[in-house]
Design a protein around this motif. Structure first.
Motif, mmCIF file in Angstrom:
data_model
loop_
_atom_site.group_PDB
_atom_site.id
_atom_site.type_symbol
_atom_site.label_atom_id
_atom_site.label_comp_id
_atom_site.label_asym_id
_atom_site.label_seq_id
_atom_site.Cartn_x
_atom_site.Cartn_y
_atom_site.Cartn_z
ATOM 1 N N ILE A 160 50.242 41.514 41.022
ATOM 2 C CA ILE A 160 50.057 42.757 42.008
ATOM 3 C C ILE A 160 48.834 43.243 42.362
ATOM 4 O O ILE A 160 48.568 44.092 43.034
ATOM 5 C CB ILE A 160 50.950 44.095 41.370
ATOM 6 N N GLY A 161 47.844 41.966 42.310
ATOM 7 C CA GLY A 161 46.438 42.239 42.361
ATOM 8 C C GLY A 161 45.815 41.602 43.708
ATOM 9 O O GLY A 161 44.565 41.744 43.937
ATOM 10 N N VAL A 162 46.677 40.921 44.423
ATOM 11 C CA VAL A 162 46.005 40.154 45.700
ATOM 12 C C VAL A 162 45.881 41.131 46.840
ATOM 13 O O VAL A 162 47.024 41.577 47.382
ATOM 14 C CB VAL A 162 46.808 39.171 46.266
ATOM 15 N N ASP A 213 30.343 44.529 35.656
ATOM 16 C CA ASP A 213 30.238 43.014 35.598
ATOM 17 C C ASP A 213 31.239 42.399 37.040
ATOM 18 O O ASP A 213 30.619 41.675 37.721
ATOM 19 C CB ASP A 213 30.710 42.250 34.493
ATOM 20 N N LEU A 214 32.050 42.919 37.155
ATOM 21 C CA LEU A 214 33.028 42.281 38.143
ATOM 22 C C LEU A 214 32.588 42.849 39.330
ATOM 23 O O LEU A 214 32.951 42.018 40.416
ATOM 24 C CB LEU A 214 34.544 42.717 37.821
ATOM 25 N N LEU A 215 32.022 44.081 39.622
ATOM 26 C CA LEU A 215 31.533 44.576 40.875
ATOM 27 C C LEU A 215 30.305 43.603 41.275
ATOM 28 O O LEU A 215 30.054 43.088 42.404
ATOM 29 C CB LEU A 215 31.004 45.975 40.630
ATOM 30 N N SER A 216 29.425 43.284 40.261
ATOM 31 C CA SER A 216 28.385 42.413 40.469
ATOM 32 C C SER A 216 28.593 40.755 40.984
ATOM 33 O O SER A 216 27.974 40.296 41.684
ATOM 34 C CB SER A 216 27.286 42.446 39.275
ATOM 35 N N PHE A 217 29.914 40.303 40.416
ATOM 36 C CA PHE A 217 30.211 39.304 41.056
ATOM 37 C C PHE A 217 31.117 39.169 42.115
ATOM 38 O O PHE A 217 31.483 37.968 42.619
ATOM 39 C CB PHE A 217 31.299 38.570 39.705
ATOM 40 N N GLY A 218 31.397 40.364 42.639
ATOM 41 C CA GLY A 218 32.127 40.375 43.839
ATOM 42 C C GLY A 218 33.540 40.193 43.611
ATOM 43 O O GLY A 218 34.385 39.965 44.502
ATOM 44 N N GLU A 239 43.530 37.766 57.083
ATOM 45 C CA GLU A 239 42.152 36.850 56.885
ATOM 46 C C GLU A 239 41.153 37.382 56.288
ATOM 47 O O GLU A 239 40.697 36.584 55.436
ATOM 48 C CB GLU A 239 41.784 36.836 58.627
ATOM 49 N N GLN A 240 41.098 38.684 56.286
ATOM 50 C CA GLN A 240 40.213 39.240 55.385
ATOM 51 C C GLN A 240 40.654 39.092 54.000
ATOM 52 O O GLN A 240 39.586 38.824 53.147
ATOM 53 C CB GLN A 240 39.896 40.761 55.794
ATOM 54 N N ARG A 241 41.665 39.084 53.593
ATOM 55 C CA ARG A 241 42.261 39.156 52.177
ATOM 56 C C ARG A 241 42.050 37.731 51.789
ATOM 57 O O ARG A 241 41.555 37.322 50.629
ATOM 58 C CB ARG A 241 43.874 39.446 52.273
ATOM 59 N N PHE A 254 39.542 36.387 48.619
ATOM 60 C CA PHE A 254 39.602 35.396 47.286
ATOM 61 C C PHE A 254 39.053 34.077 47.449
ATOM 62 O O PHE A 254 38.737 33.366 46.489
ATOM 63 C CB PHE A 254 41.228 35.538 47.306
ATOM 64 N N ARG A 255 39.150 33.495 48.610
ATOM 65 C CA ARG A 255 38.404 31.965 48.729
ATOM 66 C C ARG A 255 37.282 32.234 48.303
ATOM 67 O O ARG A 255 36.437 31.116 47.854
ATOM 68 C CB ARG A 255 38.486 31.630 50.249
ATOM 69 N N ALA A 256 36.366 33.201 48.607
ATOM 70 C CA ALA A 256 34.865 33.381 48.266
ATOM 71 C C ALA A 256 34.392 33.312 46.847
ATOM 72 O O ALA A 256 33.285 33.414 46.281
ATOM 73 C CB ALA A 256 34.153 34.350 49.101
#
Length: 285
Positions: free
Chosen positions: A175-177, A221-226, A271-273, A277-279
């Motif tokens: 439920i996180g995408v 941590d996860l904010l720093s990783f994007g 497209e933004q979503r 996730f592709r990045a």
């Protein structure tokens, strides 16, 4: 309401050899705190006129996931979230917040309703992971999660996910995408639990603290990783000490992020979503 005392560990005990003051390990304990606000606690405080929707129209109603229609201020939204229990009886009812495939199919049913009626979808992540039982596997647990990943990626309506406690593996990602992913300050989000990581890498429970650190599972941590877009601050001492304060902070973050998405075309949202996730995990030397 008298504030509950903080616990050093989710079960009230500190495992041998572990330091509860460790940054990442302490976050894990706070994320699992039994008095931490769960999805329905936030729904009660953030939304108005919540109407719960039950069942997946295929097998049954999984109460580890709650979903429905509500209002965020004056904005109609659809809400989906994983729900734990406060005591043994409720935890059995909610399956300790571990959804079965019918839970993920109920979630997808509600998210599709959001798309159909052109209303935003807000999800609340709080699970140790999807339920790994025999019945869940027989009913297509992995397919249900994979289907949600595919369909959420294509939803033509704004989607915001908030990790409010534990974000465990594919059970959380089901439920996180989302266009925007938020994390409460003391929540965690990881491919595996520290206990599972310690067992696989070192075959030693006493390495849980080290596992917590190397997994890089904290919101900071996860904010720093994007991986996530925003860390939502919690009241002093943690959200378990002040449900109202935590809910107010999360409400402000949801409203702020929703404003950035409302008005985008369905194609732009998709497209933004997709690009978000592709990045993830892309490395540039």
């Amino acid at each position: 309401m008298k504030a509950p005392k903080p616990l050093a560990h989710a079960n009230g005990k500190k495992p041998k050899g572990e330091d509860a003051s460790s940054g990442a390990w302490n976050k894990v304990q706070l994320a699992r705190h039994p008095q931490r606000p769960f999805t329905l606690d936030y729904v009660q405080r953030i939304f108005t006129d919540f109407n719960e929707i039950h069942g997946d129209r295929a097998f049954g109603d999984d109460q580890a996931i709650v979903a429905g229609f509500a209002y965020l201020g004056g904005q109609a939204v659809f809400v989906v979230g994983q729900q734990k229990g406060r005591d043994t009886k409720e935890n059995i009812k909610r399956n300790f917040g571990m959804p079965n495939p019918e839970g993920y199919r109920k979630a997808l049913r509600v998210m599709r309703m959001g798309e159909k009626f052109k209303k935003p979808v807000l999800t609340f992540i709080d699970t140790p992971g999807a339920y790994p039982g025999l019945g869940a596997e027989e009913r297509g647990q992995s397919e249900a999660i994979a289907r949600n990943l595919l369909e959420m990626a294509k939803l033509k309506t704004p989607v915001i996910a908030a990790v409010i406690g534990e974000g465990g593996s594919g059970g959380a990602l089901g439920i996180g995408v989302a266009n925007k992913v938020l994390m409460m300050e003391n929540s965690v989000y990881s491919v595996i639990s520290p206990e599972g990581c310690a067992a696989i890498l070192w075959n030693n429970r006493e390495m849980i603290r080290q596992a917590s650190e190397v997994l890089r599972l904290t919101a900071q941590d996860l904010l720093s990783f994007g991986i996530v877009d925003e860390v939502v601050p919690e009241p002093e001492g943690g959200a378990h000490l002040n449900h109202d304060g935590a809910a107010q902070n999360l409400k402000k973050a949801l409203e702020k992020n929703l404003k950035t998405l409302i008005g985008l075309s369905p194609k732009a949202l998709e497209e933004q979503r997709y690009q978000k996730f592709r990045a993830m995990g892309v490395f540039q030397g």
